[in-house]
Design an enzyme around this catalytic site. Structure first.
Site, PDB file in Angstrom:
ATOM      1  N   GLY A 240      19.818 -12.394 -29.977  1.00  0.00           N
ATOM      2  CA  GLY A 240      19.590 -11.330 -30.944  1.00  0.00           C
ATOM      3  C   GLY A 240      20.247 -11.464 -32.302  1.00  0.00           C
ATOM      4  N   PRO A 282      20.881 -17.267 -27.486  1.00  0.00           N
ATOM      5  CG  PRO A 282      22.082 -18.886 -28.673  1.00  0.00           C
ATOM      6  CD  PRO A 282      22.023 -18.181 -27.342  1.00  0.00           C
ATOM      7  NE  ARG A 319       9.555 -13.793 -36.940  1.00  0.00           N
ATOM      8  CZ  ARG A 319      10.221 -13.177 -37.871  1.00  0.00           C
ATOM      9  NH1 ARG A 319      10.155 -13.601 -39.113  1.00  0.00           N
ATOM     10  NH2 ARG A 319      10.996 -12.146 -37.595  1.00  0.00           N
ATOM     11  CB  CYS A 350     -11.819 -13.077 -40.575  1.00  0.00           C
ATOM     12  SG  CYS A 350     -12.994 -11.853 -41.113  1.00  0.00           S
TER      13      CYS A 350
HETATM   14  N1  LLP Z   1      16.992 -13.315 -24.408  1.00  0.00           N
HETATM   15  C1  LLP Z   1      15.982 -12.485 -24.108  1.00  0.00           C
HETATM   16  C2  LLP Z   1      15.914 -11.895 -22.770  1.00  0.00           C
HETATM   17  C3  LLP Z   1      15.001 -12.195 -25.069  1.00  0.00           C
HETATM   18  O1  LLP Z   1      14.014 -11.366 -24.757  1.00  0.00           O
HETATM   19  C4  LLP Z   1      15.071 -12.794 -26.357  1.00  0.00           C
HETATM   20  C5  LLP Z   1      14.066 -12.520 -27.367  1.00  0.00           C
HETATM   21  C6  LLP Z   1      16.148 -13.673 -26.616  1.00  0.00           C
HETATM   22  C7  LLP Z   1      17.081 -13.901 -25.632  1.00  0.00           C
HETATM   23  C8  LLP Z   1      16.325 -14.375 -27.926  1.00  0.00           C
HETATM   24  O2  LLP Z   1      16.517 -13.507 -29.003  1.00  0.00           O
HETATM   25  P1  LLP Z   1      16.860 -14.085 -30.441  1.00  0.00           P
HETATM   26  O3  LLP Z   1      18.225 -14.709 -30.400  1.00  0.00           O
HETATM   27  O4  LLP Z   1      15.813 -15.083 -30.803  1.00  0.00           O
HETATM   28  O5  LLP Z   1      16.813 -12.899 -31.309  1.00  0.00           O
HETATM   29  N2  LLP Z   1       8.819 -12.616 -31.896  1.00  0.00           N
HETATM   30  C9  LLP Z   1       9.864 -11.837 -32.497  1.00  0.00           C
HETATM   31  C10 LLP Z   1      11.137 -11.904 -31.700  1.00  0.00           C
HETATM   32  C11 LLP Z   1      10.963 -11.478 -30.254  1.00  0.00           C
HETATM   33  C12 LLP Z   1      12.216 -11.673 -29.455  1.00  0.00           C
HETATM   34  C13 LLP Z   1      11.963 -11.460 -28.012  1.00  0.00           C
HETATM   35  N3  LLP Z   1      13.102 -11.704 -27.183  1.00  0.00           N
HETATM   36  C14 LLP Z   1      10.061 -12.290 -33.944  1.00  0.00           C
HETATM   37  O6  LLP Z   1       9.334 -13.160 -34.399  1.00  0.00           O
HETATM   38  O7  LLP Z   1      10.915 -11.754 -34.658  1.00  0.00           O
END
Ligand code: LLP
Length: 428
Positions: A240, A282, A319, A350
């Protein structure tokens, strides 16, 4: 170029990544083209892992599951958070050891659970129904599966609502007040062995305080679970951490995140009298700024606005359309020329929402120019589609002047590869 992206620079008006000229890349391989910088990828992983000594870093494969990206991260010692059978397949193929893989997901099929059992990976269980299914399948297979429960911690991060995952109303995880009971049930069931606890509060989070709240709530649970005489070997706080897509965005570093999490985690663990491992997942931080999407300019249309029509749109980077996300764009062949005009850079799909970049001051643009969409390494190619009958583009890996293709461009055959034509339609 901003100092936050040391792998990207400008030479003779051209944008470079990993010391490779992006304009030459576009000429050689055609556009659209995804380019990933290997050194930056390794560096990001090391920075993150370095901030959490002794923790396990399970890279969130959903962010970018190109086989070579996973292979590089495996060589750096990464584990993986996988969210489907397909991600599990690719992570194992890339050489990520099964004991460092956690199978996540809020609606897993029995096939996926069986695959996790057969591969010997741990499972983050998202519901009581899933717990029973897993227990049954594990028993049938004569195996005992190590599990965690995915907790819904009811923590609200300040991020786009579509990527906040730990709110009470979110579909993910077991409700906070029901978690203890889930461990009690698991303790009595055969085939499953509760050894961990897991949460993930959301993505692109730019203020680390919700992580502090989440770890506090998780450690409250850990304390109560320990009283049930369940030994928790790991506490997984998910991913996150946000990145600075915009220059003026001040994003926290992994060290800032560690300063928020570690004191609480360590203090609470020692007060409880246990020493579980910390796991973090991450995705975006590891790959986000490693990738750029190069897209060629087809047309410049001056009407109510100045529209630059490029050859990549939401089919390759969704995105902006999905989260109103901001990605910096640079005219790769005019990277340090004066900003002259206001443009909307729009894709070829489109859909009115197919806008790559809205109202940006850029150097005067003409057909044949190449635009680089920065910070496209996370949730870019991995969320791509063939919408409008567009093939997915080539993916390139660069490393200090070296260039390798890591995924070939699809062709028309790929568009219909899995179509089956009933014979009666052929003869009609
Ligand atoms: N762990 C779990 C259980 C998750 O669901 C996610 C992301 C992560 C880790 C990794 O999170 P990060 O470090 O990448 O924030 N498609 C969206 C983001 C969706 C994230 C879903 N879960 C975007 O393009 O912003």
């Amino acid at each position: 170029m901003p100092s936050s992206r040391p792998h990207i620079d400008i030479q003779e008006h051209h944008l470079r990544i990993g010391s490779v000229d992006t304009v030459t890349l576009a000429q050689e391989f055609g556009t659209p083209l995804y380019v990933t910088d290997e050194q930056r990828l390794r560096e990001n992983f090391r920075t993150f892992a370095g901030a959490f000594p002794g923790a396990d870093i399970y890279y969130a494969a959903k962010a970018n599951w190109n086989l070579s990206v996973l292979r590089i991260l495996a060589s750096e010692g990464a584990g993986a958070d996988v969210f489907s059978d397909g991600e599990l397949y690719v992570a194992l193929l890339a050489g990520i050891p099964a004991e460092r893989i956690l199978f996540n997901g809020n609606s897993k099929t029995r096939h996926e659970l069986q695959m996790a059992i057969d591969a010997g990976v741990r499972v983050s269980v998202d519901s009581i129904d899933e717990l029973h299914a897993l227990s049954e399948l594990a028993e049938e297979s004569g195996r005992i599966v190590d599990i965690a429960f995915r907790v819904n911690p009811d923590v609200s991060p300040d991020t786009h609502p579509k990527i906040a995952t730990g709110l009470a109303t979110s579909k993910f995880g077991i409700g906070y007040k029901d978690v203890l009971q889930a461990y009690e049930v698991a303790k009595e069931l055969s085939g499953v062995n509760p050894v961990g606890i897991h949460c993930h509060i959301g993505s692109q989070i730019l203020d680390v305080s919700p992580f502090g709240e989440a770890v506090g709530k998780m450690m409250d649970l850990v304390e109560q679970i320990t009283r049930l005489e369940i030994d928790l070997e790991f506490v997984d706080l998910g991913g996150g951490l946000g990145i600075p897509y915009q220059e003026d965005l001040k994003a926290p570093t992994p060290a800032d995140l560690a300063d928020m999490i570690l004191p609480i985690f360590e203090e609470r663990s020692s007060a409880i009298g246990i020493s579980p491992r910390l796991v973090l997942e991450p995705g975006r931080y590891i790959v986000g700024d490693t990738g750029i999407l190069l897209t060629g300019v087809n047309t410049v249309k001056r009407s109510a606005k100045n529209f630059v029509g490029v050859d990549a749109g939401l089919n390759l980077l969704i995105r902006q359309a999905m989260y109103d996300a901001y990605h910096e764009v640079v005219v790769a062949n005019k990277a340090d020329l004066m900003m002259e005009e206001l443009y909307d850079v729009v894709g070829p799909i489109c859909e009115s929402g197919d806008i790559v970049a809205k109202e940006r001051m850029l150097p005067a643009i003409e057909p044949g120019d190449v635009i680089a969409v920065l910070d496209s390494g996370a949730y870019g190619f991995s969320m791509s589609s063939q919408y409008n009958g567009r093939v997915r583009c080539t993916e390139i890996l660069v490393n200090d002047g070296r260039v390798d293709v890591v995924r070939k461009r699809e062709d028309y055959g790929d568009l219909i590869a899995k179509n089956v034509m009933p014979a009666r339609l052929l003869s009609a």
